[in-house]
Design an enzyme around this catalytic site. Structure first.
Site, PDB file in Angstrom:
ATOM      1  N   ARG A 130       0.881  -1.178   0.000  1.00  0.00           N
ATOM      2  CA  ARG A 130       0.000   0.000   0.000  1.00  0.00           C
ATOM      3  C   ARG A 130       0.911   1.218   0.000  1.00  0.00           C
ATOM      4  NH1 ARG A 130      -5.207   1.475   3.670  1.00  0.00           N
ATOM      5  NH2 ARG A 130      -6.076   0.165   2.022  1.00  0.00           N
ATOM      6  N   HIS A 157      -7.609   0.907  -6.291  1.00  0.00           N
ATOM      7  CA  HIS A 157      -7.781   0.027  -5.123  1.00  0.00           C
ATOM      8  C   HIS A 157      -8.485  -1.258  -5.564  1.00  0.00           C
ATOM      9  CE1 HIS A 157      -7.800  -1.185  -1.096  1.00  0.00           C
ATOM     10  NE2 HIS A 157      -8.649  -0.339  -0.547  1.00  0.00           N
ATOM     11  N   GLN A 160     -10.065  -3.811  -3.017  1.00  0.00           N
ATOM     12  CA  GLN A 160     -11.366  -3.398  -2.486  1.00  0.00           C
ATOM     13  C   GLN A 160     -12.491  -3.762  -3.447  1.00  0.00           C
ATOM     14  OE1 GLN A 160     -12.258  -1.705   0.508  1.00  0.00           O
ATOM     15  NE2 GLN A 160     -14.266  -2.326  -0.212  1.00  0.00           N
ATOM     16  N   ASP A 248     -17.411   7.143  -0.875  1.00  0.00           N
ATOM     17  CA  ASP A 248     -16.147   6.961  -0.146  1.00  0.00           C
ATOM     18  C   ASP A 248     -15.844   8.301   0.510  1.00  0.00           C
ATOM     19  OD1 ASP A 248     -13.660   6.055   0.767  1.00  0.00           O
ATOM     20  OD2 ASP A 248     -12.679   6.216  -1.189  1.00  0.00           O
ATOM     21  N   CYS A 287     -16.346   1.573   1.129  1.00  0.00           N
ATOM     22  CA  CYS A 287     -15.157   0.748   1.423  1.00  0.00           C
ATOM     23  C   CYS A 287     -14.707   0.884   2.865  1.00  0.00           C
ATOM     24  CB  CYS A 287     -14.024   1.109   0.469  1.00  0.00           C
ATOM     25  SG  CYS A 287     -13.386   2.779   0.658  1.00  0.00           S
ATOM     26  N   ARG A 315     -13.684  -8.488   2.189  1.00  0.00           N
ATOM     27  CA  ARG A 315     -12.274  -8.224   1.893  1.00  0.00           C
ATOM     28  C   ARG A 315     -11.466  -9.506   2.127  1.00  0.00           C
ATOM     29  NH1 ARG A 315     -10.112  -3.087   1.743  1.00  0.00           N
ATOM     30  NH2 ARG A 315      -8.312  -4.243   0.960  1.00  0.00           N
TER      31      ARG A 315
END
Ligand code: CP
Ligand code: NVA
Length: 330
Positions: A130, A157, A160, A248, A287, A315
Site C-alpha cells: 500500500r 484500489h 477493495q 467513499d 469501502c 475483503r
C-alpha cells in the site's frame, strides 16, 4: 537449474512457478475476476460446519493451498481492513505473513524500490504493498520476481473492488447490466469501479463536483470495452433507479483536508433522500473508513440497504482469491 535436479513434475521444478502481478483489475481480466469471485463464494461457504456454525477464523481451509508460502506486506499508509484481511487470508490458506511499515524499513531512508523488490523476492513468496504514487508499485512489480499485489495506491484500489463485486453478487444481483451510482470524490476507489465496469459489463454513473473528476483514462478504457460510463454534476440523477449506490471519504489519505473541497462535496452526501431515488432493492456500499455525517448519513450507513459490514468481511474472502490467482492457482 532445479529442473535438472528433480526433473519435470518434481516439487522444485522451476517451471511450476507462475508470477502474476495484481496492480489493477485489468491484470486479471474479466475471466480472472469471474474465477476469483467464484472461488471466494465456494471458500466462504465451506467455512461453516454441517449445522451452519462458522469455523473459528484462524482455522486453515481444508486444502491449505498456500501452505509454506509467505506474504510480505509493506505499508506506506494507514490500514485496518487491508492489513488484517490479507493477514487472515494468508493464514486461512495455510500460509504466513510478515508486515512491514515502509517508514521503519531502509525504504524509509532512501533504499530504492527496485532494490527492495529484489531483496524481498529472495525472502517471501509474494508482496502486497500500500503506497501513494502508483509508479512505485509498478517499479516494485518490474523488479520483483514474485507476485506483487496492490493494497491501494493513489490511483486505484483493486483489492477493495473484488470485495465489492463479491458483495453485489451475494446480494442476488448480476454484474452484466447492473446500474451502479457513485457519489462524491473522483478517487482511487472510483477508478477501480470504472475499470471493473469495463471488464464485467455494467454501467457506472458518477456524480462528482467540478474539479474532482476521476482520471479520464479509466472511463475511456471502460467505454472502449462497451460499458456505459456517465458523468453528471447532479447527485439525484446519478442515483435515479440505480441498483447499487457507492461512496467513499471526501478526503483520501495523503490529501489535504481543505474546507473548499468539503463544501463542494456537500450536495453529494448519500442520505435517505438520495437513497429514495434508487431502485427499491438497491444496496449501499462504502469501502470504509466512513466519515459519518459527511459522505454518508448514519441513517444510510446503518440502514436496511447498507451492506458495509458484509463488504468489509468480504475483503477477507476476496483477498484469498486474489492470492490464489496471483500464485497461479486459479
Ligand atoms: N477499505 C480499506 O482499504 O480499508 P483500510 O484503509 O482500513 O485498509
Ligand atoms: N479513497 C480512500 C480509500 C481508503 C480505503 C483513500 O485513498 O484514502
Amino acid at each position: 537449474m532445479y529442473g535438472k535436479i528433480v526433473g519435470r513434475g518434481g516439487v522444485l521444478h522451476a517451471g511450476a512457478r507462475v508470477t502474476r502481478h495484481f496492480l489493477n483489475l485489468a491484470d486479471a481480466g474479466g475471466d480472472g475476476i469471474a474465477a476469483m469471485i467464484s472461488d471466494a463464494l465456494t471458500r466462504k461457504a465451506a467455512r461453516r460446519g454441517a449445522d451452519g456454525t462458522p469455523w473459528p477464523k484462524g482455522r486453515v481451509d481444508g486444502d491449505a493451498p498456500l501452505a509454506g508460502h509467505v506474504l510480505g506486506m509493506v505499508f506506506d499508509k494507514n490500514s485496518t481492513r487491508t492489513r488484517v484481511s490479507y493477514d487472515m487470508a494468508m493464514r486461512q490458506l495455510g500460509g504466513t505473513t510478515i508486515v512491514m511499515e515502509a517508514g521503519s524499513m531502509q525504504l524509509g531512508r532512501g533504499e530504492s524500490i527496485a532494490d527492495t523488490a529484489r531483496v524481498l523476492s529472495r525472502y517471501v513468496d509474494a508482496i502486497m504493498i500500500r503506497t501513494d504514487d502508483h509508479a512505485k508499485i509498478e517499479e516494485m512489480a518490474a523488479f520483483a520476481s514474485v507476485p506483487v499485489i496492490n493494497g491501494l495506491t493513489d490511483l486505484s484500489h483493486p483489492s477493495q473492488i473484488m470485495a465489492d463485486l463479491l458483495t453485489i453478487i451475494e446480494s442476488g444481483k448480476a454484474l452484466p447490466g447492473l446500474k451502479l451510482a457513485w457519489l462524491g470524490d473522483g478517487n482511487n476507489v472510483l477508478h477501480s469501479i470504472i475499470e471493473a465496469a469495463g471488464l464485467m459489463h455494467f454501467e457506472v454513473r458518477y456524480a462528482v463536483p467540478e474539479g474532482y473528476d476521476p482520471d479520464p483514462r479509466f472511463a475511456d478504457a471502460a467505454r472502449a470495452a462497451g460499458a456505459t460510463i456517465t458523468l453528471t454534476r447532479d447527485a439525484a440523477s446519478a442515483a435515479a433507479g440505480a441498483d447499487v449506490i457507492v461512496t467513499d471519504t471526501w478526503v483520501s489519505m495523503g490529501q489535504e483536508h481543505v474546507h473548499n473541497k468539503l463544501a463542494a462535496m456537500a450536495p453529494y452526501q448519500v442520505n435517505d433522500a438520495l437513497m429514495a431515488g434508487a431502485a427499491g432493492d438497491a444496496i449501499f456500499l462504502h469501502c470504509l473508513p466512513a466519515h459519518r455525517g459527511e459522505e454518508a448519513s448514519d441513517s444510510v450507513l446503518d440502514g436496511g440497504q447498507s451492506r458495509i459490514w458484509d463488504e468489509a468481511e468480504n475483503r477477507l474472502h476476496a483477498q484469498k482469491s486474489i492470492l490464489l490467482w496471483a500464485f497461479g492457482r486459479l
